[in-house]
Design a protein around this motif. Structure first.
Motif, short mmCIF file in Angstrom:
data_model
loop_
_atom_site.label_atom_id
_atom_site.label_comp_id
_atom_site.label_asym_id
_atom_site.label_seq_id
_atom_site.Cartn_x
_atom_site.Cartn_y
_atom_site.Cartn_z
N ASP A 174 -5.29 0.03 0.08
CA ASP A 174 -4.06 0.16 0.55
C ASP A 174 -2.98 0.26 -0.88
O ASP A 174 -3.17 -0.54 -1.70
N ILE A 175 -2.38 1.49 -1.17
CA ILE A 175 -1.77 1.56 -2.22
C ILE A 175 -0.19 1.62 -2.18
O ILE A 175 0.46 2.06 -3.15
N ARG A 176 0.11 0.83 -1.34
CA ARG A 176 1.64 0.34 -0.89
C ARG A 176 2.02 -0.72 -2.32
O ARG A 176 1.08 -1.25 -2.78
N GLU A 177 3.33 -0.79 -2.35
CA GLU A 177 3.99 -1.76 -3.47
C GLU A 177 3.85 -3.11 -2.92
O GLU A 177 3.84 -3.38 -1.54
N CYS A 199 -0.93 4.37 3.03
CA CYS A 199 0.18 3.71 2.31
C CYS A 199 1.21 3.40 3.67
O CYS A 199 0.48 2.96 4.91
N ALA A 200 2.13 3.82 3.67
CA ALA A 200 3.37 3.50 4.68
C ALA A 200 3.17 4.67 5.66
O ALA A 200 3.08 4.63 6.71
N THR A 201 3.13 5.86 5.34
CA THR A 201 3.29 6.94 5.94
C THR A 201 2.20 8.12 5.96
O THR A 201 1.94 9.00 6.55
N GLY A 202 1.32 8.00 4.71
CA GLY A 202 0.43 8.85 4.56
C GLY A 202 0.83 10.13 3.39
O GLY A 202 -0.17 10.71 2.89
N ALA A 203 1.91 10.05 2.90
CA ALA A 203 2.45 10.83 1.81
C ALA A 203 1.83 10.45 0.55
O ALA A 203 1.18 10.96 -0.15
N ARG A 204 2.14 9.18 0.09
CA ARG A 204 1.32 8.58 -0.95
C ARG A 204 -0.11 8.55 -1.23
O ARG A 204 -0.65 8.94 -2.17
N SER A 205 -0.61 8.21 -0.09
CA SER A 205 -2.00 8.34 0.27
C SER A 205 -2.81 9.51 0.08
O SER A 205 -3.93 9.64 -0.58
N PHE A 229 -10.55 10.16 1.75
CA PHE A 229 -9.88 10.44 2.93
C PHE A 229 -8.58 9.84 3.13
O PHE A 229 -8.52 8.72 2.66
N ASN A 230 -7.52 10.49 3.63
CA ASN A 230 -6.40 9.80 3.81
C ASN A 230 -6.02 9.47 5.31
O ASN A 230 -6.26 10.34 6.40
N LEU A 231 -6.15 8.16 5.63
CA LEU A 231 -5.72 7.40 6.76
C LEU A 231 -4.34 7.86 7.43
O LEU A 231 -4.23 8.03 8.53
N GLY A 232 -3.62 7.74 6.47
CA GLY A 232 -2.11 7.79 6.88
C GLY A 232 -1.34 6.79 6.44
O GLY A 232 -1.51 6.20 5.37
N GLY A 233 -0.75 5.93 7.57
CA GLY A 233 -0.16 4.73 7.41
C GLY A 233 -0.63 3.61 8.01
O GLY A 233 -1.64 3.79 8.67
N LEU A 234 -0.14 2.52 7.61
CA LEU A 234 -0.52 1.13 8.22
C LEU A 234 -0.64 1.19 9.64
O LEU A 234 -1.45 0.88 10.26
N SER A 235 0.28 1.96 10.48
CA SER A 235 0.29 2.06 11.79
C SER A 235 -0.75 3.08 12.21
O SER A 235 -1.18 2.63 13.54
#
Length: 118
Positions: free
Chosen positions: A30-33, A79-85, A101-107
């Motif tokens: 999880d790379i979110r703040e 991350c939140a939407t997949g952009a940062r990840s 791999f990029n999952l996208g966002g938490l949703s």
């Protein structure tokens, strides 16, 4: 429209990501703040590495690299939407991680049946 922000990191289907993490076949980052985690919780099984500490904690050449990232397992980011990840995934690949791999966002994690810890 903003697909270019996801970088060249391949996407992974949410259900596949949840299954791999549950089976301990992949590492979930999880790379979110921190404030984002406080607001929404985090995916069960995720390791929190905010972008501010990303290079130090994820680069195998760094003495601060997380041990979980040194075992060669696939790494799944969100991350939140997949952009940062997506961008972070490109960084991991440049650091020498083979399967990212990029999952996208938490949703997306929740859509795949993943649990959230609050």
């Amino acid at each position: 429209m903003f697909g270019f922000l996801r970088g060249g990191t391949p996407r992974i289907a949410p259900a596949e990501a949840v299954a791999k993490v549950k089976a301990k076949e992949a590492v979930l980052l999880d790379i979110r703040e921190p404030m984002e985690l406080r607001a929404t919780g985090r995916a069960q099984g995720a390791i929190h590495v905010p972008m501010a500490a990303f290079a130090m904690r994820c680069d195998p050449a760094s003495p601060e690299c997380l041990p979980e990232l040194k075992n060669g397992k696939p790494i799944i980011l969100y991350c939140a939407t997949g952009a940062r990840s997506g961008m972070a995934g490109s960084m991991l690949t440049r650091m020498g991680h083979a399967q990212v791999f990029n999952l996208g966002g938490l949703s997306d994690w929740m859509a795949g049946g993943g649990q959230i810890l609050r």
